[in-house]
Design an enzyme around this catalytic site. Structure first.
Site, short mmCIF file in Angstrom:
data_model
loop_
_atom_site.label_atom_id
_atom_site.label_comp_id
_atom_site.label_asym_id
_atom_site.label_seq_id
_atom_site.Cartn_x
_atom_site.Cartn_y
_atom_site.Cartn_z
CG ASP A 188 -10.03 -11.73 3.67
OD1 ASP A 188 -10.02 -11.35 4.87
OD2 ASP A 188 -10.83 -11.29 2.84
NE ARG A 224 -10.55 -5.16 -1.25
CZ ARG A 224 -9.45 -5.62 -1.85
NH1 ARG A 224 -8.45 -4.81 -2.11
NH2 ARG A 224 -9.33 -6.88 -2.16
CB THR A 256 -16.31 -1.46 -7.30
OG1 THR A 256 -16.59 -1.42 -5.89
CG2 THR A 256 -17.61 -1.71 -8.06
C1 PRP Z 1 -9.47 -5.57 3.93
C2 PRP Z 1 -8.33 -5.04 4.77
C3 PRP Z 1 -8.35 -3.57 4.48
C4 PRP Z 1 -8.77 -3.53 3.04
C5 PRP Z 1 -7.56 -3.28 2.20
O1 PRP Z 1 -10.67 -5.35 4.55
O2 PRP Z 1 -8.46 -5.33 6.13
O3 PRP Z 1 -9.25 -2.84 5.28
O4 PRP Z 1 -9.33 -4.83 2.73
O5 PRP Z 1 -7.89 -3.19 0.85
P1 PRP Z 1 -7.80 -1.81 0.05
O6 PRP Z 1 -6.48 -1.19 0.37
O7 PRP Z 1 -7.90 -2.26 -1.38
O8 PRP Z 1 -8.95 -0.94 0.45
P2 PRP Z 1 -12.08 -5.93 4.01
O9 PRP Z 1 -12.79 -4.86 3.22
O10 PRP Z 1 -11.84 -7.24 3.33
O11 PRP Z 1 -12.93 -6.10 5.32
P3 PRP Z 1 -12.72 -7.02 6.61
O12 PRP Z 1 -11.50 -6.50 7.34
O13 PRP Z 1 -13.97 -6.81 7.37
O14 PRP Z 1 -12.53 -8.45 6.14
N1 URA Z 2 -7.52 -7.37 2.04
C1 URA Z 2 -6.87 -8.44 2.57
O1 URA Z 2 -7.24 -8.93 3.65
N2 URA Z 2 -5.85 -8.97 1.88
C2 URA Z 2 -5.43 -8.46 0.71
O2 URA Z 2 -4.46 -8.99 0.14
C3 URA Z 2 -6.10 -7.35 0.18
C4 URA Z 2 -7.14 -6.82 0.87
#
Ligand code: PRP
Ligand code: URA
Length: 205
Positions: free
Chosen positions: A195, A100, A104
């Site tokens: 996170d 993500r 944005t």
């Molecule tokens: C996080 C989480 C989801 C996403 C959720 O991943 O694990 O995949 O954000 O957010 P959304 O519903 O707004 O799309 P991230 O992109 O932070 O990647 P990561 O798991 O590699 O840390």
């Molecule tokens: N991704 C995460 O890991 N935590 C949140 O709260 C939203 C997106």
């Protein structure tokens, strides 16, 4: 949409929310909670009649009928995978890498490797359903690869993410341990648990 409010699920969820929970415990609790979520997510899994010979006589029973595919969304979905593999050792596993954007909140796909999906029950694993951007993109990808019967398994969802998913993928059931209040200005779920990927892998700043 199923919110798993089993007392043990709620107990484990509070431990994940606790900011003092260290990564080793966070991983262990994620696995235990995912087991509970998957029990619920597979409660209507199709079975077929079969029979075996016990030491005493022949008896009827049931066996899982359909192939099962798990698709963790990298990175955080990896924390849920062990539980699924232990419960269903014959599961086929696909991977989707989605990240993500910090500004944005749009996801971009950096990796995809999916097994055959057309005759399977497919479980997309991502603990956080925030804006729903990642989940809806993942569901688009698995459907484009042939998935027909798909379920989304998350740990914490925001109402915004649930709505986004229902709007684009009304055929996909969501199983989660909680639907929280909403999103903050950085699109983090509140109260949430922070996170997930960082807490799982110990990469917090
Ligand atoms: C996080 C989480 C989801 C996403 C959720 O991943 O694990 O995949 O954000 O957010 P959304 O519903 O707004 O799309 P991230 O992109 O932070 O990647 P990561 O798991 O590699 O840390
Ligand atoms: N991704 C995460 O890991 N935590 C949140 O709260 C939203 C997106």
């Amino acid at each position: 949409m199923t919110v798993v409010d089993h007392p043990l699920a709620q107990h484990l969820l509070l431990s994940l929310r606790d900011e003092t929970t260290p990564p080793e415990q966070f991983r262990h609790v994620t696995k235990r909670l995912t087991t509970l979520l998957m029990v619920m997510a597979t409660s209507d899994f199709p079975t077929e009649a079969s029979s075996v010979q016990t030491p005493l006589e022949e008896t009827e029973g049931r066996l899982l009928e359909r192939p099962l595919v798990a698709v963790p969304i990298l990175r955080a979905g990896l924390g849920m995978l062990d539980a699924v593999v232990e419960m269903f050792p014959r599961v086929r596993v696909g991977y989707l890498g989605l990240e993500r954007d910090d500004a944005t909140f749009e996801p971009s796909e950096y990796y995809a490797k999916l097994p055959p999906l057309d005759d399977a029950l497919t479980f997309v694993l991502d603990p956080m359903l925030a804006t729903g951007g990642s989940a809806t993109a993942a569901l688009r990808s698995v459907k484009a690869a042939g998935a027909v019967h798909v379920r989304m398994v998350s740990i914490v969802a925001a109402p915004e993410g649930v709505a986004a998913l229902e709007a684009e993928h009304p055929d996909v059931d969501v199983v989660t341990a909680a639907v929280d209040r909403g999103l903050n200005a950085s699109a983090y779920i509140v109260p949430g648990l922070g996170d997930f990927g960082d807490r799982l892998f110990g990469t917090e700043a």
